[in-house]
Design a protein around this motif. Structure first.
Motif, PDB file in Angstrom:
ATOM      1  N   THR A 104     -41.288   3.512  44.198  1.00 33.11           N
ATOM      2  CA  THR A 104     -40.959   4.760  44.972  1.00 33.11           C
ATOM      3  C   THR A 104     -41.654   5.401  45.844  1.00 33.11           C
ATOM      4  OG1 THR A 104     -39.844   6.824  44.419  1.00 33.11           O
ATOM      5  CG2 THR A 104     -41.865   6.539  43.427  1.00 33.11           C
ATOM      6  N   ASP A 105     -42.778   4.614  45.838  1.00 28.29           N
ATOM      7  CA  ASP A 105     -43.776   5.190  46.698  1.00 28.29           C
ATOM      8  C   ASP A 105     -44.001   4.242  48.079  1.00 28.29           C
ATOM      9  OD1 ASP A 105     -46.082   6.475  48.202  1.00 28.29           O
ATOM     10  OD2 ASP A 105     -47.120   6.809  46.368  1.00 28.29           O
ATOM     11  N   ILE A 109     -35.859   2.931  41.231  1.00 28.84           N
ATOM     12  CA  ILE A 109     -35.297   3.692  42.184  1.00 28.84           C
ATOM     13  C   ILE A 109     -33.856   3.646  42.433  1.00 28.84           C
ATOM     14  CG2 ILE A 109     -37.652   4.181  43.304  1.00 28.84           C
ATOM     15  CD1 ILE A 109     -36.763   2.100  45.315  1.00 28.84           C
ATOM     16  N   GLY A 110     -33.086   3.193  41.477  1.00 29.13           N
ATOM     17  CA  GLY A 110     -31.701   3.205  41.620  1.00 29.13           C
ATOM     18  C   GLY A 110     -31.033   1.778  41.849  1.00 29.13           C
ATOM     19  N   LYS A 154     -36.903  18.425  42.431  1.00 24.72           N
ATOM     20  CA  LYS A 154     -35.983  17.107  42.276  1.00 24.72           C
ATOM     21  C   LYS A 154     -35.272  17.319  40.933  1.00 24.72           C
ATOM     22  CE  LYS A 154     -40.033  14.754  44.287  1.00 24.72           C
ATOM     23  NZ  LYS A 154     -39.901  13.693  45.225  1.00 24.72           N
ATOM     24  N   ILE A 155     -34.036  16.790  40.871  1.00 27.76           N
ATOM     25  CA  ILE A 155     -33.315  16.910  39.802  1.00 27.76           C
ATOM     26  C   ILE A 155     -32.769  15.599  39.408  1.00 27.76           C
ATOM     27  CG2 ILE A 155     -31.327  18.310  38.865  1.00 27.76           C
ATOM     28  CD1 ILE A 155     -32.028  20.557  40.529  1.00 27.76           C
ATOM     29  N   SER A 156     -32.565  15.450  38.088  1.00 30.30           N
ATOM     30  CA  SER A 156     -32.066  14.249  37.408  1.00 30.30           C
ATOM     31  C   SER A 156     -30.803  14.494  36.747  1.00 30.30           C
ATOM     32  CB  SER A 156     -33.058  13.280  36.888  1.00 30.30           C
ATOM     33  OG  SER A 156     -32.551  12.310  35.960  1.00 30.30           O
ATOM     34  N   GLY A 194     -44.440  13.841  44.323  1.00 31.92           N
ATOM     35  CA  GLY A 194     -44.842  12.742  45.356  1.00 31.92           C
ATOM     36  C   GLY A 194     -43.622  12.302  46.016  1.00 31.92           C
ATOM     37  N   GLU A 195     -43.648  11.220  46.837  1.00 29.97           N
ATOM     38  CA  GLU A 195     -42.661  10.832  47.751  1.00 29.97           C
ATOM     39  C   GLU A 195     -41.573  10.092  46.428  1.00 29.97           C
ATOM     40  OE1 GLU A 195     -41.255   9.518  50.611  1.00 29.97           O
ATOM     41  OE2 GLU A 195     -42.252  11.229  51.130  1.00 29.97           O
TER      42      GLU A 195
END
Lengths: 463, 463
Positions: free
Chosen positions: A31-32, A157-158, A326-328, B312-313
């Motif tokens: 993700t980073d 990340i999906g 950020k929502i999951s 974070g990112e």
């Protein structure tokens, strides 16, 4: 052939473990963007190991972000079945770093567990099958069936790039079934087969108010505060009992049948155990559903991160200009991620007052998976587990998501077996993630047996 | 004497400005322990300047945190009045740094404004009086009355140590009135006298749930999420219209009299102007009160900072273990900060479900101030403003807080004059804070005239 492979694996305990630790030292945080280089290096490392294991056509396939790793061995003959083994080499971020007892990318063993980010999710589990294939190829010079490996770097990340890759590469990925080890069993000796995964829909929400941070005294009471407004919005998105309040959110959710509720009620997890695993003060969730149903069979909405205003030492008397969350949302069959994202955005627009503005960015989504419990690969998996662990597996619904599993079914027509080797206390996604090493080795044995059983099924019943 | 002082000040425009810029270069951020050394250095710098100005008994008085700076000149004779001039040399944190057009501690002039953190709050304003006193002492060798300076380094964090100092130093601080310049007027030519300040009660709230960040898929729906729980709590603390919902919060709030509502209604600030100043999409607040009443006469509750989970990112699919919020409540007469903090804590305890835990830490508080508009010092201030600005001041309620003003009245029996020289667009506490330099010089003139008028009042009417 199977005994030679099992014996080979038994002799290689130490070297298998040492290789796994090398794998765990690579910080492949997908993700980073700061970790793009080590993530690519991890793909290269894996390709080398697949080559060394005796697999062929090893390829590191570039994507728009992190590469896919592919390898195969296709010499079992035209009548032998083909299994597509999937896993991922990327890991979650390691922070908060200060909560790790030992550094996340320096694997260390304590009480038979190896501690490292990605140990259970998914490096330890995917590497089991690399070593099982190698055991056959080294000990017997061949595998009992055709094998394809597909290992990606974007599961956390999906899986967007893998999912775009699949429909254009149906021949490359053609197989009879898929095998995925990226889940947990119930205990060291209690194997479990997952037959349902939740989907996911991830959104980033920015709420803005004044054009700069204001003095909270001079302006407080006359200008809406985006942080307070975010609080009101969150309270409306999900009620205190865990029910998501977005209109239409549950429209496609299948009601649980009495039969399935009875099956889930047999799931041997106690509330005491769940509390001990989580350290939470009390259980919580939709009152009309049981614990097991809340986890596996109901969709959820969780804030995974939130920030705004002054978060340094001490205090700052401001009315902040922006709030972020950020929502999951975890989805169940047959919720559609894109539809859920649209409903979410509409709800935000309808709910927020004109004194603040909102931006919703959709960060990707995946549909839930529901797997037929009665297929030949599932029966082979149950038998392989029972021989290795001395106990048949239970069937369970898993609350997490493996985005690509739905695509294996929809795009490639593959039945998938979710054969996990993690344990409930592995702390995946948390500090001090770990993996139980005895089950790393038992996993290799189970995989060796499973591949033989799949091949034998096909020989016995050439469809 | 007054003319000599005015002429001296006029000749020193450039050097006064250069000294102010030196003052602004010192990063005296009181809330952040990392800035303890530059904050102490700022006190020393100020003591040097007070000595150079001709003041006596200059002392840097250590406290438990940041020092006080004291200086006086007491040779006006036994019948002359004494004025206690208060200000603060500490400033708010400068972040978010990326929103500053020029660095916060490198003062730069654009369009007659000097841009720097603390330019208006309060370095530019307190320094006006240092230069006014210096003008008298240099030009005439004496002041028309006795003067005491008390300049602190903790105003932005609640003035706890000064407030502890006052009751033990009544003799040192004995005076006939207090003068404070730490507020804004209405426009470059529109002076204003503040007769009411809000108080403050600052709390830090930590909500914890599971003992570590959990996987949001595996556990989501069965364990309460502290970030979602914080959202529910915030929504209950203050409703969407700005009404604080803590039981008892308004019990001591004085109803606004019809007379005061009429006075406030004359306050020349328009909603358009307020929107332009803040950049907010719309005004907001308790519907039953006007804009001016919302700011100055009503208590508020604002989240000043909030954080938790992964910030974070990219994304991280966790159910976070903790959520944090910094909350500032602005108080009006006769709310008691300690009582409000206790009501807040009780409400949190009564409201949160057993599935999360909370810790409330009280970060300090101050009572609101309400000043008699008809006192001799207020009349002198109005006259000094009118002579300098060509226009009489309006009376206004200020939404901000200056904690020590209540103590000047309660502990020292002093009427206080709040004679501001800032402007509404000064962006105090925000990026790009600034101070209008023509009013720095007009401020020095106003102060010179005020000191003479105070002295003359006393001579005309020896009480």
């Amino acid at each position: 052939m199977i005994n030679a492979a099992l014996q080979h694996a038994a002799r290689q305990h130490d070297s298998h473990q040492a290789e796994l630790f090398d794998f765990l030292r690579l910080p492949s945080i997908s993700t980073d963007p700061a970790y793009a280089a080590p993530t690519a290096a991890t793909a290269d490392w894996l390709a080398e190991r697949l080559t060394a294991a005796g697999l062929e056509n090893v390829r590191v396939i570039p994507t728009a972000r992190h590469p896919l790793v592919y390898a195969d061995w296709l010499h079992a003959g035209p009548d032998a079945p083909t299994v597509l083994i999937y896993g991922h080499y990327d890991v979650q971020p390691a922070d908060p770093l200060e909560l790790w007892d030992t550094p996340p990318f320096e694997p260390q063993v304590r009480d038979d567990y190896v501690y490292a980010r990605g140990a259970a999710d998914d490096k330890g589990q995917v590497y089991i099958h690399v070593k099982a294939a190698e055991a056959y190829l080294r000990a017997a010079g061949r595998l009992p069936l055709n094998v394809k490996f597909l290992i990606e770097g974007e599961e956390e990340i999906g899986s967007a790039n893998l999912r775009a890759f699949i429909p254009h590469n149906r021949d490359l990925l053609a197989a009879d079934s898929a095998l995925v080890s990226d889940s947990a069993i119930l205990g060291p000796d209690r194997p479990a087969l997952v037959y349902s995964l939740r989907g996911n829909c991830h959104v980033l929400l920015d709420i803005t108010g004044p054009s700069r941070d204001l003095h909270s005294g001079t302006y407080g009471g006359s200008i809406n505060n985006p942080l307070n407004a975010l609080g009101h919005l969150l309270a409306k998105l999900k009620n205190e009992f865990g029910h998501v309040m977005i209109p239409g959110f549950y429209d496609r959710v299948r009601p649980l049948s009495l039969e399935e509720r009875e099956l889930l009620a047999q799931f041997p997890i106690s509330e005491t155990e769940w509390l001990a695993q989580t350290g939470a003060p009390a259980l919580w969730g939709e009152p009309e559903y049981t614990l097991v149903e809340r986890i596996g069979a109901r969709p959820t909405l969780d804030v995974t991160g939130m920030w705004g205003g002054y978060i340094g030492e001490g205090s700052k008397t401001i009315l902040p200009s922006a709030a972020h969350a950020k929502i999951s949302m975890r989805l169940v069959p047959d919720q559609e991620p894109a539809e859920i994202a649209a409903l979410f955005e509409q709800f935000v627009r309808d709910t927020l007052p004109p004194s603040v503005r909102a931006t919703v960015r959709v960060g990707g989504g995946s549909r839930a998976a529901l797997i037929d419990r009665d297929t030949p690969p599932m029966r082979a998996a149950a038998a392989a587990y029972e021989t290795t662990f001395g106990r048949p597996p239970v069937f369970m619904r898993e609350g997490g998501s493996i985005p690509v599993v739905t695509d294996f079914g929809d795009q490639l027509g593959l039945p998938t077996v979710l054969m996990g080797f993690g344990l409930p206390g592995d702390r995946i996604h948390s500090p001090n993630e770990r993996f139980y090493l005895p089950n790393f080795h038992k996993g290799i044995e189970t995989s060796i047996r499973y591949l033989a059983l799949l091949a034998a099924q096909s020989a016995a019943d050439p469809a």
